[in-house]
Design a protein around this motif. Structure first.
Motif, PDB file in Angstrom:
ATOM      1  N   ARG A 173      14.361 -14.593   3.182  1.00 34.92           N
ATOM      2  CA  ARG A 173      13.386 -14.327   2.118  1.00 34.92           C
ATOM      3  C   ARG A 173      11.929 -14.231   2.831  1.00 34.92           C
ATOM      4  O   ARG A 173      11.590 -15.256   3.548  1.00 34.92           O
ATOM      5  CB  ARG A 173      13.450 -15.509   1.118  1.00 34.92           C
ATOM      6  CG  ARG A 173      12.558 -15.191  -0.099  1.00 34.92           C
ATOM      7  CD  ARG A 173      13.002 -14.056  -0.851  1.00 34.92           C
ATOM      8  NE  ARG A 173      12.164 -13.828  -1.930  1.00 34.92           N
ATOM      9  CZ  ARG A 173      12.198 -12.734  -2.663  1.00 34.92           C
ATOM     10  NH1 ARG A 173      13.059 -11.775  -2.464  1.00 34.92           N
ATOM     11  NH2 ARG A 173      11.275 -12.776  -3.600  1.00 34.92           N
ATOM     12  N   LEU A 174      11.457 -13.113   2.730  1.00 39.31           N
ATOM     13  CA  LEU A 174      10.027 -12.866   3.541  1.00 39.31           C
ATOM     14  C   LEU A 174       9.033 -12.605   2.465  1.00 39.31           C
ATOM     15  O   LEU A 174       9.259 -11.815   1.636  1.00 39.31           O
ATOM     16  CB  LEU A 174      10.503 -11.648   4.328  1.00 39.31           C
ATOM     17  CG  LEU A 174      11.418 -11.860   5.544  1.00 39.31           C
ATOM     18  CD1 LEU A 174      11.650 -10.420   6.350  1.00 39.31           C
ATOM     19  CD2 LEU A 174      10.878 -12.889   6.634  1.00 39.31           C
ATOM     20  N   TYR A 175       7.794 -12.942   2.933  1.00 43.76           N
ATOM     21  CA  TYR A 175       6.423 -12.712   2.234  1.00 43.76           C
ATOM     22  C   TYR A 175       5.767 -11.550   3.021  1.00 43.76           C
ATOM     23  O   TYR A 175       5.503 -11.883   4.038  1.00 43.76           O
ATOM     24  CB  TYR A 175       6.044 -13.879   1.878  1.00 43.76           C
ATOM     25  CG  TYR A 175       6.767 -14.672   1.123  1.00 43.76           C
ATOM     26  CD1 TYR A 175       7.033 -14.927  -0.317  1.00 43.76           C
ATOM     27  CD2 TYR A 175       7.627 -15.630   1.771  1.00 43.76           C
ATOM     28  CE1 TYR A 175       7.614 -15.669  -0.982  1.00 43.76           C
ATOM     29  CE2 TYR A 175       8.564 -16.882   1.129  1.00 43.76           C
ATOM     30  CZ  TYR A 175       8.356 -16.620  -0.309  1.00 43.76           C
ATOM     31  OH  TYR A 175       9.309 -17.297  -1.036  1.00 43.76           O
ATOM     32  N   GLY A 176       5.381 -10.510   2.155  1.00 45.82           N
ATOM     33  CA  GLY A 176       4.620  -9.439   3.017  1.00 45.82           C
ATOM     34  C   GLY A 176       3.397  -9.365   2.700  1.00 45.82           C
ATOM     35  O   GLY A 176       2.946  -9.592   1.336  1.00 45.82           O
ATOM     36  N   ALA A 177       2.267  -8.782   3.432  1.00 47.01           N
ATOM     37  CA  ALA A 177       1.039  -8.453   3.185  1.00 47.01           C
ATOM     38  C   ALA A 177       0.588  -7.117   3.914  1.00 47.01           C
ATOM     39  O   ALA A 177       1.183  -7.194   5.050  1.00 47.01           O
ATOM     40  CB  ALA A 177       0.094  -9.690   3.828  1.00 47.01           C
ATOM     41  N   LEU A 178      -0.012  -6.114   3.112  1.00 46.48           N
ATOM     42  CA  LEU A 178      -0.163  -4.956   3.653  1.00 46.48           C
ATOM     43  C   LEU A 178      -1.680  -4.785   3.300  1.00 46.48           C
ATOM     44  O   LEU A 178      -2.273  -5.110   2.295  1.00 46.48           O
ATOM     45  CB  LEU A 178       0.453  -4.175   3.022  1.00 46.48           C
ATOM     46  CG  LEU A 178       2.066  -3.773   2.896  1.00 46.48           C
ATOM     47  CD1 LEU A 178       2.544  -2.844   2.007  1.00 46.48           C
ATOM     48  CD2 LEU A 178       2.460  -3.602   4.527  1.00 46.48           C
ATOM     49  N   ASP A 179      -2.547  -4.517   4.442  1.00 50.03           N
ATOM     50  CA  ASP A 179      -3.931  -4.200   4.440  1.00 50.03           C
ATOM     51  C   ASP A 179      -4.118  -2.784   4.522  1.00 50.03           C
ATOM     52  O   ASP A 179      -3.833  -2.198   5.530  1.00 50.03           O
ATOM     53  CB  ASP A 179      -4.707  -5.045   5.371  1.00 50.03           C
ATOM     54  CG  ASP A 179      -6.358  -5.033   5.141  1.00 50.03           C
ATOM     55  OD1 ASP A 179      -6.474  -4.373   4.372  1.00 50.03           O
ATOM     56  OD2 ASP A 179      -6.675  -5.784   6.077  1.00 50.03           O
ATOM     57  N   PHE A 180      -4.900  -2.091   3.480  1.00 46.56           N
ATOM     58  CA  PHE A 180      -5.057  -0.513   3.739  1.00 46.56           C
ATOM     59  C   PHE A 180      -6.673  -0.635   3.531  1.00 46.56           C
ATOM     60  O   PHE A 180      -7.496  -1.424   2.966  1.00 46.56           O
ATOM     61  CB  PHE A 180      -4.548  -0.038   2.502  1.00 46.56           C
ATOM     62  CG  PHE A 180      -3.073   0.029   2.671  1.00 46.56           C
ATOM     63  CD1 PHE A 180      -2.578   1.272   3.180  1.00 46.56           C
ATOM     64  CD2 PHE A 180      -2.311  -0.827   1.914  1.00 46.56           C
ATOM     65  CE1 PHE A 180      -1.111   1.266   3.119  1.00 46.56           C
ATOM     66  CE2 PHE A 180      -1.018  -0.800   1.780  1.00 46.56           C
ATOM     67  CZ  PHE A 180      -0.497   0.392   2.364  1.00 46.56           C
ATOM     68  N   SER A 181      -7.008   0.465   4.440  1.00 44.36           N
ATOM     69  CA  SER A 181      -8.640   1.072   4.399  1.00 44.36           C
ATOM     70  C   SER A 181      -8.475   2.313   3.436  1.00 44.36           C
ATOM     71  O   SER A 181      -7.727   2.897   3.754  1.00 44.36           O
ATOM     72  CB  SER A 181      -9.085   1.131   5.515  1.00 44.36           C
ATOM     73  OG  SER A 181     -10.325   1.661   5.776  1.00 44.36           O
ATOM     74  N   VAL A 182      -9.435   2.156   2.265  1.00 43.50           N
ATOM     75  CA  VAL A 182      -9.591   3.485   1.539  1.00 43.50           C
ATOM     76  C   VAL A 182     -10.689   4.272   2.165  1.00 43.50           C
ATOM     77  O   VAL A 182     -11.824   4.056   2.024  1.00 43.50           O
ATOM     78  CB  VAL A 182      -9.717   3.098   0.145  1.00 43.50           C
ATOM     79  CG1 VAL A 182      -9.857   4.352  -0.529  1.00 43.50           C
ATOM     80  CG2 VAL A 182      -8.609   2.095  -0.418  1.00 43.50           C
ATOM     81  N   GLN A 183     -10.350   5.555   2.804  1.00 48.45           N
ATOM     82  CA  GLN A 183     -11.226   6.365   3.576  1.00 48.45           C
ATOM     83  C   GLN A 183     -10.959   7.642   2.705  1.00 48.45           C
ATOM     84  O   GLN A 183     -10.059   8.313   3.053  1.00 48.45           O
ATOM     85  CB  GLN A 183     -11.073   6.426   4.964  1.00 48.45           C
ATOM     86  CG  GLN A 183     -11.211   5.254   5.463  1.00 48.45           C
ATOM     87  CD  GLN A 183     -10.584   5.116   7.087  1.00 48.45           C
ATOM     88  OE1 GLN A 183     -10.637   6.364   7.608  1.00 48.45           O
ATOM     89  NE2 GLN A 183     -10.494   4.161   7.890  1.00 48.45           N
ATOM     90  N   PHE A 184     -12.260   8.065   2.184  1.00 50.93           N
ATOM     91  CA  PHE A 184     -12.210   9.418   1.243  1.00 50.93           C
ATOM     92  C   PHE A 184     -11.031   9.420   0.513  1.00 50.93           C
ATOM     93  O   PHE A 184     -10.539  10.748   0.507  1.00 50.93           O
ATOM     94  CB  PHE A 184     -12.331  10.533   2.659  1.00 50.93           C
ATOM     95  CG  PHE A 184     -13.448  10.494   3.543  1.00 50.93           C
ATOM     96  CD1 PHE A 184     -14.705  10.560   3.169  1.00 50.93           C
ATOM     97  CD2 PHE A 184     -13.190  10.132   4.818  1.00 50.93           C
ATOM     98  CE1 PHE A 184     -15.746  10.349   4.020  1.00 50.93           C
ATOM     99  CE2 PHE A 184     -14.255  10.025   5.717  1.00 50.93           C
ATOM    100  CZ  PHE A 184     -15.407  10.129   5.460  1.00 50.93           C
ATOM    101  N   GLY A 185     -10.585   8.429  -0.267  1.00 51.34           N
ATOM    102  CA  GLY A 185      -9.708   8.410  -1.079  1.00 51.34           C
ATOM    103  C   GLY A 185      -8.222   8.425  -0.503  1.00 51.34           C
ATOM    104  O   GLY A 185      -7.200   8.452  -1.548  1.00 51.34           O
TER     105      GLY A 185
END
Length: 152
Positions: free
Chosen positions: A74-86
């Motif tokens: 059982r894993l817990y994930g986190a995703l980090d995104f940069s929003v660049q020009f949509g």
């Protein structure tokens, strides 16, 4: 405080991109793609893009993954995104076995600790070493100059 993400409507493309990144995070850790699954994807932090700054989105997910030996995790994930020009640009993906660590990651983003550089212990060491080296080099130079003048 950033806007509440539970009322924000994300496009189908955004959901698909986040889902694909979650699956890729499992594949990078060599979990079986056929038997592993990603559950409960949700956006937990949203900083919208404006004229002067790129945006940022942090998504959490849970996953049930099967390793090459056949054990379930059982894993817990986190995703980090940069929003660049949509467009969403993935910056970090984390898979953790404890949800508490994932929350600490989110806290580091939403409430960064800004400590002055001068109070950092390593800065104090480097400043002291620099001062000591300047004093030692100056003493060597003065002694060499004195020895040179005494010979003349």
């Amino acid at each position: 405080m950033k806007p509440d993400t539970s009322f924000y409507q994300f496009s189908r493309e955004v959901w698909q991109a986040v889902s694909d990144q979650a699956v890729c995070a499992l594949l990078r850790k060599e979990f079986c793609p056929e038997e592993s699954r990603v559950d409960s994807i949700r956006c937990v932090f949203l900083d919208e893009e404006n004229e002067s700054n790129f945006g940022r989105q942090v998504w959490f997910f849970e996953a049930t993954a099967v390793d090459p030996v056949g054990r379930r995790h059982r894993l817990y994930g986190a995703l980090d995104f940069s929003v660049q020009f949509g467009l969403l640009e993935p910056t970090r993906a984390m898979l953790l076995e404890d949800a508490h660590h994932r929350q600490r990651f989110l806290d580091s983003i939403t409430q960064p600790v800004l400590s002055p550089v001068w109070f950092n212990p390593s800065t104090k060491i480097w400043v002291r070493l620099t001062i000591a080296s300047v004093i030692i080099l100056s003493a060597i130079w003065v002694l060499s100059l004195a020895a040179l003048l005494l010979k003349a």
